[in-house]
Design a protein around this motif. Sequence first.
Motif, PDB file in Angstrom:
ATOM      1  N   SER A 189      69.909  48.298  64.186  1.00  0.00           N
ATOM      2  CA  SER A 189      68.775  49.394  65.284  1.00  0.00           C
ATOM      3  C   SER A 189      69.221  50.843  63.127  1.00  0.00           C
ATOM      4  O   SER A 189      70.294  50.389  62.936  1.00  0.00           O
ATOM      5  N   ALA A 218      56.410  52.026  66.740  1.00  0.00           N
ATOM      6  CA  ALA A 218      57.626  51.421  66.026  1.00  0.00           C
ATOM      7  C   ALA A 218      57.018  50.817  65.065  1.00  0.00           C
ATOM      8  O   ALA A 218      58.211  50.456  64.025  1.00  0.00           O
ATOM      9  N   GLY A 226      61.284  48.719  63.408  1.00  0.00           N
ATOM     10  CA  GLY A 226      60.574  49.661  64.154  1.00  0.00           C
ATOM     11  C   GLY A 226      60.997  49.360  65.671  1.00  0.00           C
ATOM     12  O   GLY A 226      61.444  49.553  66.348  1.00  0.00           O
ATOM     13  N   SER A 265      62.451  58.441  60.485  1.00  0.00           N
ATOM     14  CA  SER A 265      62.185  57.128  59.666  1.00  0.00           C
ATOM     15  C   SER A 265      62.209  57.748  58.325  1.00  0.00           C
ATOM     16  O   SER A 265      62.267  56.755  57.729  1.00  0.00           O
ATOM     17  N   PRO A 287      62.871  55.480  67.752  1.00  0.00           N
ATOM     18  CA  PRO A 287      62.363  56.354  65.879  1.00  0.00           C
ATOM     19  C   PRO A 287      61.130  56.588  66.359  1.00  0.00           C
ATOM     20  O   PRO A 287      60.686  57.230  66.928  1.00  0.00           O
ATOM     21  N   TYR A 320      56.372  53.220  61.727  1.00  0.00           N
ATOM     22  CA  TYR A 320      57.217  54.295  61.962  1.00  0.00           C
ATOM     23  C   TYR A 320      58.514  53.136  61.016  1.00  0.00           C
ATOM     24  O   TYR A 320      58.789  53.359  59.945  1.00  0.00           O
ATOM     25  N   ALA A 321      58.283  51.920  61.337  1.00  0.00           N
ATOM     26  CA  ALA A 321      59.579  51.339  60.385  1.00  0.00           C
ATOM     27  C   ALA A 321      58.911  51.077  59.139  1.00  0.00           C
ATOM     28  O   ALA A 321      59.533  51.023  57.895  1.00  0.00           O
ATOM     29  N   SER A 365      64.276  48.990  66.832  1.00  0.00           N
ATOM     30  CA  SER A 365      65.956  50.482  67.097  1.00  0.00           C
ATOM     31  C   SER A 365      64.319  51.362  68.688  1.00  0.00           C
ATOM     32  O   SER A 365      64.648  52.239  68.503  1.00  0.00           O
ATOM     33  N   SER A 366      63.689  50.524  68.893  1.00  0.00           N
ATOM     34  CA  SER A 366      62.854  51.137  70.180  1.00  0.00           C
ATOM     35  C   SER A 366      63.556  50.908  71.434  1.00  0.00           C
ATOM     36  O   SER A 366      63.651  51.405  72.513  1.00  0.00           O
TER      37      SER A 366
END
Length: 587
Positions: free
Chosen positions: A341, A50, A64, A93, A88, A53-54, A67-68
């Motif tokens: 998110s 996470a 990230g 992303s 994510p 991926y952010a 959003s998880s």
Amino acid sequence: MPRPAGRCCSSGALRRRLPVLGWLPRYSLRWLQLDLVAGVTVGLTVVPQALAYAEVAGLPAQYGLYSSFVGCFVYCLLGTSKDVTLGPTAIMSLLVSSYAFHDPAYATLLAFLSGCIQLAMGLLHLGFLLDFISYPVITGFTSAASVAISFSQVKNILGLRGIPRQFFLQVYETFRRIGETRVGDATLGLACLVVLTGLRCMKGHVPRGYQMEPLLVRMGHLIVWAVATARNALVVLFAGLVAYSFQVTGSQPFMLTGETPKGLPPFQPPPFSKVTANGTVPFGQMVQDLGAGLAVVPLMGLLETIAIAKSFASQNSYRIDPNQELLAMGCTNLLGSFVSSYPVTGSFGRTAVNAQSGVCTPAGGLVTGTLVLLSLAYLTSSFYYIPKAALAAVIIGAVAPMFDAGIFRTLWRVKKLDLVPLCVTFVLCFWEVQYGIVAGILVSGILLLYTIARPPIEVSEQGVLLLQPASGLHFPAVEHLREAVHQRALAGSPARCVVLDCAHVSSIDYTVVRGLADLLQELLKKGISLVFCSLQPHVLHVLLSANLEGFQHFPSLEEAEQELQGSNWVLFHDADETMLPTPGLIQ
């Protein structure tokens, strides 16, 4: 005493909408133990991913994690697959980076609107629309995404700053400034890549079914599997400890993640306007700015989730409901937007970890979501020391297997024309993602329509001239059929009659009826008869209803051949031996 039918129907409908009611009454202590193990294992994977991926999405690291966790709780209630985990992903992303301008407000609004669209599609049972995206288009997109995402992390591996995000400019600037590489970041990043690759290979070689082995051997296999599965968390932890050691000594050779806000995200509506230095951007303008992302992001999210769910469902012999998956995805993105998110989807890597950990129900997601919340509440201060090179290695290790080099060779052997949409999608996705996907779908559609409009016709001589269309009659093929009739029926001297075998024609539309009527009239004017055979009942009904002048029908091809034996007829035959019994010769 039997329950009322209406009550049974309402109960079944409720279970379809809330799949948790199907497995919760049967939940056992054994399932709980396995779900706990799987949830913790996936949690150790999702936290470092996470954060990484952010970076791909161009957002601060905390987004990230924001959003998880929502998908873990929502999917437990609404999901139909025990294995799928929502959160994510690299591809989502990348799409967020393309359409949200690296702005959290736009990313959150995109999640809200994507959720609304996905919910509407699920309620209207529009999941079948995804069937029009062919496998070459999907593979072209995922392979291009793998290359683009991997190369976007090279700058962090090398410790370069100020590299643009557009792919071609990124490639140019990276090679131009490669002399500015920071030794510390490059050394750590490459070391992390080597370790991650080695651990992934080790996991692939851990033997299965070793219950009869000695205890020490089984414990060794379990330790290797656990270390390989949690490799992302272990590598990030090790790199963070190394960076912290240098910080204590007063020097820092690495680029660090930096300050991450502590605590859970506030629960608030997504931003429907945005205040900037030049004024306020209204909701309508923000929607207009998101543009094609409102179509591409929901569709690709659904495509990824349903493909993953179907893959693991087939492996484990259970069924999923695509429309229910749409509802789960829509609710996740809709509710997630209230905790900042960005759009999420199913993760293939974490779903594989979940399945391999022996998860029994979607309840494993509750454990994963709880771990993410605990990380946000208590561990964010530790994220400061995570080197960006380590997170870049995690991303590259996750997306590199998405590049399918073998698909080019496979399509060359199977059907070379499928390479066209694959290559078009692959190349154009480096320019703009939406252009690549749309162009690939259009090319696939054109190829599909061409086979319908120009069905191959096989010609052979068997006392009479046989023309064999390889498929049924659809309205784009009418002109092609008329040209073939004119070329073959009028080529000889004297002109010969025609028989059209319709065994493969399962439906017929008004354009085809009109085309056949015109063809009948053209041939009658030249003294040639056009006879049909092997018509399916509903197709025969349509043609009889049209009152075609000169219409004749034989119940089967064999009867037509017997009737026409010794005469100069041209026989059009669809190469299928199945004949439907239809009474008599109709004139």
